[in-house]
Write a protein that holds these residues in place. Structure first.
Motif, mmCIF file in Angstrom:
data_model
loop_
_atom_site.group_PDB
_atom_site.id
_atom_site.type_symbol
_atom_site.label_atom_id
_atom_site.label_comp_id
_atom_site.label_asym_id
_atom_site.label_seq_id
_atom_site.Cartn_x
_atom_site.Cartn_y
_atom_site.Cartn_z
ATOM 1 N N LEU A 10 0.831 -1.203 0.000
ATOM 2 C CA LEU A 10 0.000 0.000 0.000
ATOM 3 C C LEU A 10 0.869 1.258 0.000
ATOM 4 O O LEU A 10 0.579 2.225 -0.716
ATOM 5 C CB LEU A 10 -0.936 -0.008 1.210
ATOM 6 C CG LEU A 10 -1.927 1.134 1.314
ATOM 7 C CD1 LEU A 10 -2.829 1.186 0.081
ATOM 8 C CD2 LEU A 10 -2.770 0.984 2.567
ATOM 9 N N SER A 11 1.945 1.229 0.760
ATOM 10 C CA SER A 11 2.879 2.365 0.771
ATOM 11 C C SER A 11 3.498 2.567 -0.614
ATOM 12 O O SER A 11 3.663 3.698 -1.066
ATOM 13 C CB SER A 11 3.990 2.140 1.793
ATOM 14 O OG SER A 11 3.470 2.106 3.094
ATOM 15 N N VAL A 13 2.198 1.720 -3.544
ATOM 16 C CA VAL A 13 1.189 2.245 -4.477
ATOM 17 C C VAL A 13 1.017 3.745 -4.259
ATOM 18 O O VAL A 13 1.000 4.534 -5.222
ATOM 19 C CB VAL A 13 -0.156 1.495 -4.314
ATOM 20 C CG1 VAL A 13 -1.268 2.206 -5.039
ATOM 21 C CG2 VAL A 13 -0.023 0.061 -4.797
ATOM 22 N N CYS A 14 0.903 4.162 -3.002
ATOM 23 C CA CYS A 14 0.763 5.591 -2.701
ATOM 24 C C CYS A 14 1.995 6.364 -3.150
ATOM 25 O O CYS A 14 1.888 7.474 -3.680
ATOM 26 C CB CYS A 14 0.527 5.791 -1.211
ATOM 27 S SG CYS A 14 -1.054 5.169 -0.636
ATOM 28 N N VAL A 17 1.854 6.854 -6.933
ATOM 29 C CA VAL A 17 0.910 7.919 -7.299
ATOM 30 C C VAL A 17 1.529 9.289 -7.013
ATOM 31 O O VAL A 17 1.426 10.204 -7.837
ATOM 32 C CB VAL A 17 -0.430 7.746 -6.543
ATOM 33 C CG1 VAL A 17 -1.325 8.960 -6.708
ATOM 34 C CG2 VAL A 17 -1.142 6.485 -7.009
ATOM 35 N N ALA A 18 2.189 9.419 -5.859
ATOM 36 C CA ALA A 18 2.819 10.695 -5.508
ATOM 37 C C ALA A 18 3.947 11.045 -6.482
ATOM 38 O O ALA A 18 4.077 12.199 -6.889
ATOM 39 C CB ALA A 18 3.355 10.634 -4.079
ATOM 40 N N VAL A 47 7.496 10.099 0.858
ATOM 41 C CA VAL A 47 6.155 9.525 1.000
ATOM 42 C C VAL A 47 6.237 8.089 1.489
ATOM 43 O O VAL A 47 5.511 7.697 2.413
ATOM 44 C CB VAL A 47 5.381 9.611 -0.339
ATOM 45 C CG1 VAL A 47 4.114 8.766 -0.315
ATOM 46 C CG2 VAL A 47 5.034 11.058 -0.649
ATOM 47 N N TYR A 48 7.119 7.287 0.924
ATOM 48 C CA TYR A 48 7.227 5.877 1.310
ATOM 49 C C TYR A 48 7.657 5.727 2.767
ATOM 50 O O TYR A 48 7.052 4.973 3.536
ATOM 51 C CB TYR A 48 8.205 5.147 0.394
ATOM 52 C CG TYR A 48 8.237 3.656 0.624
ATOM 53 C CD1 TYR A 48 7.231 2.845 0.126
ATOM 54 C CD2 TYR A 48 9.264 3.065 1.348
ATOM 55 C CE1 TYR A 48 7.250 1.475 0.334
ATOM 56 C CE2 TYR A 48 9.291 1.701 1.565
ATOM 57 C CZ TYR A 48 8.283 0.911 1.060
ATOM 58 O OH TYR A 48 8.287 -0.441 1.278
ATOM 59 N N LEU A 51 4.866 6.898 5.189
ATOM 60 C CA LEU A 51 3.769 5.935 5.242
ATOM 61 C C LEU A 51 4.157 4.647 5.957
ATOM 62 O O LEU A 51 3.353 4.082 6.706
ATOM 63 C CB LEU A 51 3.260 5.618 3.831
ATOM 64 C CG LEU A 51 2.439 6.716 3.176
ATOM 65 C CD1 LEU A 51 2.113 6.343 1.741
ATOM 66 C CD2 LEU A 51 1.178 6.988 3.950
#
Length: 83
Positions: A10-11, A13-14, A17-18, A47-48, A51
């Motif tokens: 999930l991290s 994927v986010c 996207v970022a 971001v990774y 998260l």
């Protein structure tokens, strides 16, 4: 499937996207592929990591295995107290 695999996925994927969105914005602003790519990779790293810590995917025991792990674990403990 355990949370051991779901949280990092999930991290990731986010993060993807970022990075994609950051690249699009930076390229429109800067009109430079290489600078936009470098900035986007930096955005992805931040971001990774954020998260992974926010979801609790990285434990204190795992932090202690890293170089400067004690400092990182202390920083994360301070962050958890301030929530």
């Amino acid at each position: 499937v355990s949370l051991t695999y779901i949280k990092p996925a999930l991290s990731a994927v986010c993060m993807g996207v970022a990075v994609w969105g950051g690249y699009k914005v930076m390229f429109n602003v800067l009109d430079s592929n290489s600078i936009s790519t470098v900035i986007s990779v930096g955005i992805g790293v931040v971001v990774y990591v954020v998260l992974m810590f926010a979801m609790g995917a990285i434990t204190d025991e795992e932090l202690l295995l890293l170089p400067k792990g004690r400092k990182l674990a202390a920083l994360m403990a301070k962050f958890r107290r301030n929530k």
